[in-house]
Design a protein around this motif. Sequence first.
Motif, mmCIF file in Angstrom:
data_model
loop_
_atom_site.group_PDB
_atom_site.id
_atom_site.type_symbol
_atom_site.label_atom_id
_atom_site.label_comp_id
_atom_site.label_asym_id
_atom_site.label_seq_id
_atom_site.Cartn_x
_atom_site.Cartn_y
_atom_site.Cartn_z
ATOM 1 N N THR A 99 13.492 49.226 13.157
ATOM 2 C CA THR A 99 12.317 49.943 12.651
ATOM 3 C C THR A 99 11.496 49.111 11.674
ATOM 4 O O THR A 99 10.458 49.576 11.205
ATOM 5 N N LEU A 100 11.938 47.908 11.358
ATOM 6 C CA LEU A 100 11.255 47.064 10.369
ATOM 7 C C LEU A 100 9.838 46.734 10.825
ATOM 8 O O LEU A 100 9.622 46.323 11.963
ATOM 9 N N ARG A 101 8.882 46.938 9.911
ATOM 10 C CA ARG A 101 7.487 46.587 10.207
ATOM 11 C C ARG A 101 6.738 46.312 8.903
ATOM 12 O O ARG A 101 7.170 46.713 7.843
ATOM 13 N N ARG A 102 5.613 45.631 9.018
ATOM 14 C CA ARG A 102 4.753 45.378 7.855
ATOM 15 C C ARG A 102 4.118 46.687 7.427
ATOM 16 O O ARG A 102 3.860 47.569 8.224
ATOM 17 N N ASP A 103 3.848 46.798 6.136
ATOM 18 C CA ASP A 103 3.205 47.992 5.586
ATOM 19 C C ASP A 103 2.216 47.538 4.526
ATOM 20 O O ASP A 103 2.422 47.713 3.327
ATOM 21 N N ALA A 104 1.113 46.938 4.979
ATOM 22 C CA ALA A 104 0.153 46.283 4.082
ATOM 23 C C ALA A 104 -0.583 47.252 3.165
ATOM 24 O O ALA A 104 -1.093 46.842 2.130
ATOM 25 N N LYS A 105 -0.644 48.540 3.496
ATOM 26 C CA LYS A 105 -1.415 49.487 2.690
ATOM 27 C C LYS A 105 -0.574 50.209 1.639
ATOM 28 O O LYS A 105 -1.120 50.919 0.804
ATOM 29 N N TRP A 106 0.733 50.038 1.647
ATOM 30 C CA TRP A 106 1.599 50.801 0.745
ATOM 31 C C TRP A 106 1.446 50.366 -0.709
ATOM 32 O O TRP A 106 1.313 49.192 -1.019
ATOM 33 N N ARG A 107 1.499 51.348 -1.591
ATOM 34 C CA ARG A 107 1.515 51.130 -3.040
ATOM 35 C C ARG A 107 2.562 52.066 -3.625
ATOM 36 O O ARG A 107 2.652 53.224 -3.221
#
Length: 159
Positions: A99-107
């Motif tokens: 399930t690993l993926r990038r999450d560029a918008k997370w804060r």
Amino acid sequence: MWLRLGVAEMRKLLLVVAAALCSAACTTTVAGTPKAAPTPTVTGPSGQISQYFGNLNVAGSKGPGPQREFLRETQHPDFTGDLCDLGDLTLREEPAMSTLRRDAKWRPQGGSKPRGDVYVVAVSVSVLRNGAALGEQIGLERLVLLDGKVYGFAPCPTG
């Protein structure tokens, strides 16, 4: 010497003989020496993040102190003031790496975007006291790859 077989027994015998002849006639020999397939090595963010969870669990198996130190050392440098004390509890975390993926918008809640590349992965978290499970939860965990190192965000118990 002849055997007296009934129709059912004769059919069974013919099926066994036919199967034996087919398997003997249908085999193929391949030249060479068999070799085991190499074990794939996991590299890149996936390998580093998987290693982070392995190190977290090893520290937890040594007790609350070593795991607390691990969490302190791997806390994202922009959020070192956000550490929580788990007391005498330890965590065992099992990520579902598929399930690993990038999450560029997370804060982080109430925070700014952390420096580095943010990744999210589904994790099963067991909360332990003296090695005995107190509870389990499945959720998402964010980790950040910054300057070649994986950083996390130490969990805080909610009341």
